[in-house]
Design a protein around this motif. Structure first.
Motif, mmCIF file in Angstrom:
data_model
loop_
_atom_site.group_PDB
_atom_site.id
_atom_site.type_symbol
_atom_site.label_atom_id
_atom_site.label_comp_id
_atom_site.label_asym_id
_atom_site.label_seq_id
_atom_site.Cartn_x
_atom_site.Cartn_y
_atom_site.Cartn_z
ATOM 1 N N UNK A 75 9.477 -5.878 7.693
ATOM 2 C CA UNK A 75 9.411 -5.639 6.248
ATOM 3 C C UNK A 75 8.247 -6.401 5.628
ATOM 4 N N UNK A 76 7.980 -7.607 6.131
ATOM 5 C CA UNK A 76 6.897 -8.423 5.566
ATOM 6 C C UNK A 76 5.545 -7.733 5.709
ATOM 7 N N UNK A 77 5.369 -6.949 6.748
ATOM 8 C CA UNK A 77 4.103 -6.230 6.913
ATOM 9 C C UNK A 77 3.839 -5.312 5.720
ATOM 10 N N UNK A 78 4.874 -4.696 5.195
ATOM 11 C CA UNK A 78 4.705 -3.790 4.069
ATOM 12 C C UNK A 78 4.406 -4.552 2.779
ATOM 13 N N UNK A 120 -2.505 0.814 10.872
ATOM 14 C CA UNK A 120 -1.574 0.117 11.767
ATOM 15 C C UNK A 120 -0.281 0.913 11.791
ATOM 16 N N UNK A 121 0.301 1.052 12.957
ATOM 17 C CA UNK A 121 1.557 1.785 13.111
ATOM 18 C C UNK A 121 2.576 0.872 13.778
ATOM 19 N N UNK A 151 -9.743 9.700 7.218
ATOM 20 C CA UNK A 151 -8.707 8.753 7.615
ATOM 21 C C UNK A 151 -8.658 7.647 6.583
ATOM 22 N N UNK A 152 -7.457 7.271 6.211
ATOM 23 C CA UNK A 152 -7.276 6.325 5.110
ATOM 24 C C UNK A 152 -7.283 4.904 5.638
ATOM 25 N N UNK A 153 -8.379 4.196 5.443
ATOM 26 C CA UNK A 153 -8.487 2.813 5.884
ATOM 27 C C UNK A 153 -7.468 1.949 5.152
ATOM 28 N N UNK A 154 -6.862 1.005 5.876
ATOM 29 C CA UNK A 154 -5.894 0.108 5.251
ATOM 30 C C UNK A 154 -4.499 0.677 5.188
ATOM 31 N N UNK A 155 -4.198 1.670 5.975
ATOM 32 C CA UNK A 155 -2.884 2.314 5.948
ATOM 33 C C UNK A 155 -1.941 1.660 6.962
ATOM 34 N N UNK A 159 0.972 2.189 2.289
ATOM 35 C CA UNK A 159 2.075 1.947 3.213
ATOM 36 C C UNK A 159 3.063 3.110 3.171
ATOM 37 N N UNK A 160 3.451 3.594 4.344
ATOM 38 C CA UNK A 160 4.335 4.740 4.464
ATOM 39 C C UNK A 160 5.471 4.415 5.438
#
Length: 819
Positions: free
Chosen positions: A670-673, A653-654, A687-691, A624-625
């Motif tokens: 915030x809950x998504x993170x 997901x963005x 590509x980083x799966x699950x990012x 998560x970024x």
């Protein structure tokens, strides 16, 4: 235990009754000054037998303590000759007095009401006079005594008297009953204080001290002992909440301070304070604590309409409040929002006002800054003139108090608000409408006087001319109307404008060299005049001086001299930089040297370079970024390019912050993170799966105050140096500090900007076990002027380019995982 209580506080607590009703006017903007002047004028008109401001006190014992009731009677009359009065008004059931008793207690009350319409004195006012009368009668061993209630209309100074007489048995019996009613409260409070103090004596710090934490605890303790202010720069992980709460509580146990106010700007910080108190309670502390919730959040109604016609909890609130208050204070130790609401429903009282009353019986009060610092919203139960206490202020996230202070001590008057009220009431309240028109003409003259000033720029004004005098007269007329009316055509508009005028005039009374008066237009083209508090230090210090000591702390309080100056610090106050316990090997701090967010450099090429950096950093490891942009417009530009050229919907997901997010939307964001599956998993794929990548704004709701621990966040990317938008009030700040011989650009732009950057970066490191990447994307972070504002733990920063960033990030993750 010795307890002192004023006569006024006693009767306002014991004898309050009736409804909450916000349709009536509060005190006029200068009510206290007007009231004092009228008191002095009436007192000076009396003869030599009139003894003004006569001090009185009475001490009685209860089961647990000694109580002294004290105050000053406005006047005591003991004439040599008998006094007579024609057509004397009397209290209920009291015959007109002919002649008057030999001794008369005079209680003077100024009011916005037309006193000729009054039929009886207010019960609470009469109770105050009766207390003075009872005390004086007992001191002088009198057979009887009289009371004169003197009411004065503030505007016209018309006077009306109400007389009553009492035998010694009558007034002694009444006063004994009053003291008995008070006794259960003071006994309850004294008994609890003994329990609290005993629990503190053996209270130990609940954990092993982290490196440097014991020193921090000692700094706080010594500051409270010496009655000073302490400014603490405390990086994340230093355990600052417990480090300030524990010594404050120990000081309270030693008799230094009888109440702690824990003040902050964010809900999450209040939660952390609650958790710290819970920890201390688990280790033996006995402490009653409350977290105050904003009226809009705790109100039971869909809309906060505090009047007995609209809300059953407002109707008769004061008739039931003391029963509800005694029940919750004796039955609970922690006053949570759920608990307050449960009791409020059971006893049918307003939950917000109920909570404010509970705070009177709380040892630790947790809440927003405004409960102490806002001149229009502070807790008058504690801080009104004439009320004193032994308080300790713990001010968290203190960097926020600078701009909040400017906001709280500024006020705006909008021309279109005047016109809207005039249209609503001109037919029904012509006197008010005429007074509004005078203010409107003043505003129109100011508007025409802008000359060549562009509409988008503030125009500084040396004075307000006739506007203030006309506004004061308008506020007086409105307060007189509102004192006698709770409804009618135009009532809502009059009430709304009255409160705006009151706030404006209250701030006008604070004007000094630290203010700037200017006029400008809103985005909707409404014209306004603003009293702008450029430097909040004086006003903040005046409030802080109501405490015996104040501890101001933040993870980002650099440069500390800047914050110390603007928060009202003096050379005698202390400052400390707390030791960070975080292992910097668990964090990669990089700065890009080949990208810029300067206005002159903004182009699609630069936006694409920013997007490419985000891609290279996030692809190094799934997780998560958060990406922080200097503005919504800038964020949208980079977001669009990222989504068009770099986003892989199968792998990541963005999400993006919007400018009008509701509370539920924020919580979902915030809950998504916190719930994103696969966060933190290693990947060697391109590509980083699950990012999950969240685009946010610097200085916004997600840039501080949210707690994403462990792998809930493994990267923070900051685009730009965080400088506030150039122009408007920021330029006024710059000019003010330049004129003061200081670095105006730094005060207005650089220091606030770097604070935003540090706050955003601080979302990554929340605990000692966190890990991740902090990327500062702007060549200007290499400038010495910016580097000097870095916290000391940023000394290991590395520079990268778009060609080297991938290897730097991948190498870091490889080293961290191997360790």
């Amino acid at each position: 235990m010795d307890i002192h209580i004023s006569v006024r506080a006693l009767v306002e607590f014991i004898y309050r009754h009736g409804d909450i009703d916000n349709r009536k006017a509060a005190d006029s903007p200068d009510a206290m000054q007007v009231g004092s002047r009228i008191h002095r004028k009436i007192q000076s008109m009396m003869g030599p037998e009139y003894r003004a401001e006569y001090p009185l006190s009475y001490t009685f014992g209860t089961e647990h303590c000694s109580v002294t009731v004290e105050g000053r009677a406005d006047g005591i009359m003991r004439p040599d000759e008998p006094m007579y009065i024609e057509d004397a008004q009397s209290g209920p059931g009291i015959e007109p007095l002919k002649p008057l008793p030999a001794v008369l207690i005079d209680e003077i009350k100024s009011t916005v009401r037309n006193v000729s319409r009054m039929t009886d004195p207010e019960p609470v006012h009469l109770a105050q006079a009766l207390c003075y009368a009872a005390i004086y009668l007992m001191q002088e061993d009198l057979p009887e005594i009289g009371v004169r209630m003197t009411y004065v209309t503030q505007d016209t100074e018309e006077i009306r008297y109400f007389y009553s007489r009492y035998s010694a048995d009558e007034i002694r019996g009444w006063f004994d009953d009053t003291c008995e009613a008070l006794s259960k409260w003071v006994d309850m409070q004294a008994g609890w204080t003994d329990v609290r103090q005993a629990s503190i004596q053996d209270l130990e710090f609940p954990y092993d001290y982290r490196p440097g934490q014991k020193n921090l605890v000692e700094y706080v303790y010594r500051t409270i002992y010496h009655g000073r202010q302490l400014y603490i720069e405390a990086p994340t992980g230093t355990g600052k909440t417990l480090s300030v709460l524990y010594p404050a509580i120990r000081s309270m146990g030693e008799g230094r301070g009888d109440r702690i106010f824990y003040l902050t700007a964010r809900t999450i910080a209040r939660t952390v304070a609650e958790e710290a108190l819970t920890t201390l309670k688990e280790h033996g502390l006995k402490c009653k604590n409350i977290t105050l919730t904003a009226k809009e959040k705790i109100c039971f109604a869909d809309e906060c309409d505090c009047n007995p016609e609209a809300c059953p909890y407002a109707k008769g609130h004061f008739d039931r409040i003391n029963e509800a208050l005694f029940a919750i204070v004796t039955g609970e130790e922690t006053f949570t929002r759920d608990t307050i609401e449960r009791y409020a429903r059971e006893y049918e009282v307003c939950p917000f006002e109920f909570a404010l009353d509970i705070s009177l019986f709380s040892d630790c009060i947790i809440g927003d800054y405004n409960y102490v610092f806002d001149p229009n919203a502070y807790l008058r139960r504690f801080f009104a003139e004439g009320r004193e206490g032994s308080y300790i202020f713990l001010i968290d996230e203190a960097h926020n108090l600078v701009d909040r202070g400017r906001e709280m001590y500024s006020a705006t008057l909008v021309k279109e608000d005047l016109l809207a009220c005039k249209r609503a009431c001109s037919k029904y309240q012509p006197a008010i409408a005429r007074a509004i028109e005078k203010c409107n003409k003043d505003m129109l003259a100011i508007k025409r006087g802008r000359g060549d000033t562009p509409d988008s720029r503030p125009q500084v004004m040396p004075v307000l001319g006739d506007l203030v005098g006309h506004a004061e007269r308008l506020a007086q007329l409105m307060s007189e109307y509102l004192a006698d009316h709770t409804e009618g055509m135009g009532h809502e508009e009059i009430l709304d404008l009255y409160f705006k005028l009151r706030d404006f005039l209250n701030i006008y009374d604070l004007l000094g060299d630290d203010y700037c008066i200017y006029n400008a237009f809103t985005e909707e083209r409404d014209f306004f005049v603003k009293l702008y508090c450029v430097d909040p230090a004086r006003n903040l210090r005046a409030c802080a001086d109501k405490a015996i000591a104040s501890i101001l702390f933040s993870a980002t309080l650099l440069p500390i001299q800047y914050y110390k100056k603007l928060l009202g610090g003096t050379a005698e106050d202390y400052e400390v930089y707390a030791q960070s316990v975080f292992d910097t090997d668990r964090r990669l701090l990089i700065q890009a040297t080949d990208v810029s967010s300067k206005y002159s450099d903004r182009s699609r090429t630069q936006y694409r370079r920013m997007a490419e950096y985000i891609y290279e950093i996030a692809r190094a490891r799934a997780g998560n970024y958060m990406v922080f942009a200097p503005s919504y417009a800038y964020m949208q530009q980079v977001y669009d390019i990222y989504m068009d050229e770099y986003h892989d919907p199968a792998a990541e997901e963005v999400v993006i912050q919007s400018g009008n997010m509701r509370e539920a939307d924020r919580e979902e964001f915030v809950a998504k993170f916190r719930m994103k599956p696969g966060a933190g998993e290693e990947t060697d794929a391109d590509t980083a799966a699950g990012t999950l990548i969240g685009f946010c704004v610097l200085g916004g709701i997600f840039a501080e105050g949210i707690d994403l621990r462990d792998d809930a966040l493994i990267g923070v990317i900051v685009m730009g140096t965080g400088l506030p938008q150039i122009g408007g009030e920021r330029d006024l700040l710059r000019g003010f500090y330049d004129d003061a011989g200081l670095k105006g650009f730094d005060y207005a732009y650089s220091y606030p900007g770097m604070n935003r950057v540090q706050q955003a970066a601080g979302r990554l490191i929340r605990t000692e076990t966190d890990r991740g990447v902090i990327a500062l994307l702007d060549e200007r972070f290499s400038y010495p002027s910016n580097r000097r504002m870095f916290p000391r733990e940023w000394s290991d920063i590395r520079t990268v380019t778009i060609d080297s960033v991938r290897d730097a990030v991948r190498g870091f993750w490889k080293d961290v995982i191997m360790d």
